[in-house]
Structure formats: structure tokens, C-alpha cells
Design an enzyme around this catalytic site. Structure first.
Site, PDB file in Angstrom:
ATOM      1  N   HIS A 178       0.815  -1.211   0.000  1.00  0.00           N
ATOM      2  CA  HIS A 178       0.000   0.000   0.000  1.00  0.00           C
ATOM      3  C   HIS A 178       0.853   1.268   0.000  1.00  0.00           C
ATOM      4  CE1 HIS A 178      -3.133  -2.919   1.380  1.00  0.00           C
ATOM      5  NE2 HIS A 178      -3.846  -2.198   0.534  1.00  0.00           N
TER       6      HIS A 178
ATOM      7  N   GLU B  66     -10.094  -2.991   2.204  1.00  0.00           N
ATOM      8  CA  GLU B  66      -9.438  -3.287   3.490  1.00  0.00           C
ATOM      9  C   GLU B  66      -9.205  -2.035   4.323  1.00  0.00           C
ATOM     10  OE1 GLU B  66      -7.927  -3.669   0.410  1.00  0.00           O
ATOM     11  OE2 GLU B  66      -6.543  -5.372   0.513  1.00  0.00           O
TER      12      GLU B  66
ATOM     13  N   ASP C  19     -20.992   1.118  -7.403  1.00  0.00           N
ATOM     14  CA  ASP C  19     -20.180   0.654  -8.518  1.00  0.00           C
ATOM     15  C   ASP C  19     -19.378   1.846  -9.034  1.00  0.00           C
ATOM     16  OD1 ASP C  19     -19.108  -0.151 -10.933  1.00  0.00           O
ATOM     17  OD2 ASP C  19     -20.906  -1.200 -11.598  1.00  0.00           O
TER      18      ASP C  19
ATOM     19  N   ASP D  87      -7.514   0.606  -6.659  1.00  0.00           N
ATOM     20  CA  ASP D  87      -7.120  -0.566  -5.868  1.00  0.00           C
ATOM     21  C   ASP D  87      -8.249  -1.588  -5.884  1.00  0.00           C
ATOM     22  OD1 ASP D  87      -5.560  -2.186  -4.258  1.00  0.00           O
ATOM     23  OD2 ASP D  87      -6.174  -1.215  -2.393  1.00  0.00           O
TER      24      ASP D  87
END
Length: 370
Positions: free
Chosen positions: A23, A47, A109, A136
Site C-alpha cells: 500500500h 481493506e 459501482d 485498488d
């Protein structure tokens, strides 16, 4: 210590022991390449670690995270809180980065959202646009096509371009790095990457750079692609290690953990390793059918060219007073001959700033010594 690993559909996405390197490599090169990133968008990043890294920058006023999978975010909140832990960063007003006041979390989306917001003609005001967009959302196994629309939907790529300010930066991870044995990008498993690069070029991005990071615990180095809307702004990509370290010191919030740096991997020397593509990336690029002329002129060696062996060189003391020791020709070397080309494995790179100086000197010499 004990590791944690996140899998989606049986494919590893991230691990506790490797997520910091991954990251930091995804976020900070693009962020320091922008003079003043205030508004940042994340596509995916469920995450929370991409969000965490962005919030370390003092300049950031807002981070909009568009993630389609709300269930993934809640799962990571509960079972992988280390990824989104904002307690380790000064300047955050929440324990979880998802709850930071600078975070706008949207479960939508991203294709649809960016298309609605920035599709069609570019008529949006700069206040609505982003300084940096970080993708990501791709599955990290290039052999499993989950987000195929990114490569085929030119309208989506155009909306990314329109969604950036005039000096905006876009970055996306490309998956496992290519090796010297891989075919060109337009063939084999990397052909979707070639489609995406072509779509980004057609959208208007003027400068693109691929870089690799090898400490993400995926079992292989990982590649990233950073794109600049204006090629003039890529000079910030080539800052020196000292300039990068100074910028990080000025810009980043401090760590709340005594003795623990706010960044575990990324720094100035690391950025230097990202500035130029690997030998494998260059080789793969030049295997394409429509490779630039430089691939024929400056890549590989001509087997018929004159190549001088090691025996034609010697190390000795200079005959110039106080000249010290150096490498000299032990025998006559013909003009235009190569030296040790058959064992040369490292690429020779000239940075844009240096090349500009060389060009200026060449023009000056032509004018004064013609």
C-alpha cells in the site's frame, strides 16, 4: 508474529506481513509526485489500508472511497482492523480510518459513479475533480479476469481522465511483474494491461511510468502504473532522494508510536528505485509489434559490431600529476567500438533533466564549433 491473509474467491488479496509495502508503494509515489494533493479518490480499497496511507498526508482535505463491496469493508473492520487503523497516525480524529472526518465512504459501482459524475464532455468544475485517483479494485491475479470492464470500457477510462484536475495523477496496480521470459504486453496474460494502457493514452494521459515493488508477500514482485495528465508535471517523479525525504518530512503526519516511523518501507532511496522501469519491463515493451525506434537502436547488442574484451582495459596510475588511479585503454580501441557489451546486463539510463542539459550542450557546440 502471526500473519493474517485476505482471500477473495480463493485469490490472495493482501497479508498483514506484506500490506504495508504494497500500500505504501501504491499510494505515496503518486502522492509525492503531486505538488499539493487535497482531494483524493480511491476505487476499491475495501481493506482500508489505501485510505490509511492517504490520510497520512497533511495536505489532504477529503478522500472519497468508492467501494462496491460493503460486506468486505465490514468484514475487514471486524477481522483485519490493522489495515484501517488510524490510531497510529497523528492528525486523525477517529480510531478507524473509515470513520475519519476526511473520509467519504460510498458503497457504489465505481464504473457507474465515475461515468455519471465525469462521463461525456469534460464540463466539471475543478472543485469537483480529484488531484489523485488510486485504483485498488483489480483482482491481484492477472490470470483471473474479474474487472474486465476496465480494459474494454473506454468511457470509464475517459471518466477517470475527466475526473482529474489539470495536474492530476492516476495510479493503478497491475499485478505480478513481468519477467524476461514473458511475451510482449499485447500477447498472453498481459494483453489486458496493454488494452488499458492504450485506453489511457487515447484518453489523453501524456506520461506513464511502470514501477515494481518486491516486498508485498505475493510470492513475486508487483507492478504499478502511474499516469500524468500533463507530461510537464512528471519532473516531480524524478526528484532526488533528498528532495523526496524532505517532502515526506514536511508533508506527513507523525506516528503516534514512539520509535516507530510513520512509513515502514517508502522513502527517498525507494522512490529512486521506482523512477525507472526494470530491465524486464523494458524488454517486454520492446517485444511489441509497434515498438518505438529506440527499441532497435538502444536495446540489445549488434552481434556484428566491434566489441572490445576486458584485456583491452587496465587499471593503473594516471600520468597526469595528482590524477590518481583510473581505468585506461591497454591497447588501441577503434572509434565507435563497444566495450564488454556481451557481459553488460545493466541498462544505462539518463534522467530527463540530464538529457536536457546534454541536448543544450550539443546545440551550443554545433553553433560554436561548426
Amino acid at each position: 508474529g502471526r500473519n493474517k491473509v485476505l482471500f477473495l474467491d480463493g485469490v490472495q488479496q493482501s497479508s498483514l506481513h506484506g500490506e504495508a509495502a504494497y500500500h505504501e508503494a501504491l499510494v505515496h509515489p503518486a502522492m509525492v509526485a503531486h505538488a499539493n494533493p487535497r482531494r483524493v479518490a480511491i476505487i476499491g480499497g475495501g481493506e482500508g489500508a489505501t485510505l490509511r496511507e492517504i490520510l497520512k498526508h497533511r495536505t489532504v482535505d477529503e478522500v472519497m472511497m468508492v467501494e462496491i463491496d460493503e460486506e468486505l469493508v465490514e468484514l475487514c473492520r471486524e477481522h483485519l482492523p490493522e489495515w484501517s487503523d488510524c490510531r497510529i497516525v497523528e492528525g486523525s480524529d477517529a480510531d478507524s480510518c473509515f470513520d475519519d472526518s476526511r473520509t467519504s465512504l460510498m458503497f457504489e459501482d465505481a464504473f457507474q459513479w465515475f461515468g455519471d459524475a465525469f462521463g461525456g464532455e469534460d464540463e466539471n468544475k475543478d472543485d469537483d475533480k480529484f488531484d489523485v485517483i488510486i485504483m485498488d479494485a483489480l483482482d491481484t491475479d492477472r490470470f483471473v479476469t474479474i474487472v474486465d470492464g476496465l480494459y474494454k470500457d473506454n468511457d470509464f477510462v475517459d471518466s477517470l481522465y475527466n475526473g482529474l484536475t489539470k495536474d492530476g495523477v492516476y495510479v493503478v496496480q497491475l499485478g505480478e511483474s513481468d519477467s524476461l521470459q514473458d511475451p510482449s504486453l499485447d500477447m498472453g496474460p498481459a494483453r489486458d494491461t496493454a488494452h488499458m494502457i492504450n485506453a489511457l493514452q487515447n484518453a489523453g494521459f501524456e506520461s506513464m511510468h511502470i514501477y515494481d515493488e518486491g516486498h508485498s508477500h505475493f510470492g513475486a514482485p508487483w507492478s504499478y502504473l502511474v499516469c500524468f495528465k500533463d507530461s510537464k508535471l512528471r519532473s516531480r517523479w524524478y526528484q532526488t532522494a533528498a528532495e523526496i525525504d524532505l517532502k515526506l518530512h514536511e508533508r506527513l503526519h507523525r506516528s503516534t508510536s514512539i520509535g516507530k516511523p510513520v512509513l515502514l518501507y517508502f522513502d527517498g532511496p525507494t522512490m529512486i528505485s521506482y523512477q525507472l522501469p526494470s530491465k524486464a519491463q523494458q524488454t517486454i515493451y520492446c517485444r511489441g509489434e509497434d515498438g518505438p525506434w529506440e527499441c532497435n537502436e538502444y536495446v540489445g547488442i549488434d552481434p556484428e559490431a566491434v566489441n572490445m574484451p576486458m584485456s583491452h582495459l587496465e587499471v593503473r596510475k594516471s600520468t597526469i600529476p595528482n590524477g590518481g588511479r583510473g581505468l585506461f585503454a591497454a591497447q588501441d580501441i577503434p572509434e565507435g567500438a563497444g566495450l564488454l557489451m556481451n557481459i553488460a546486463i545493466q541498462s544505462f539510463h539518463i534522467l530527463p533533466s540530464t538529457w536536457s542539459v546534454i541536448e543544450n550542450l550539443r546545440e551550443w557546440s554545433y553553433k560554436n564549433y561548426d
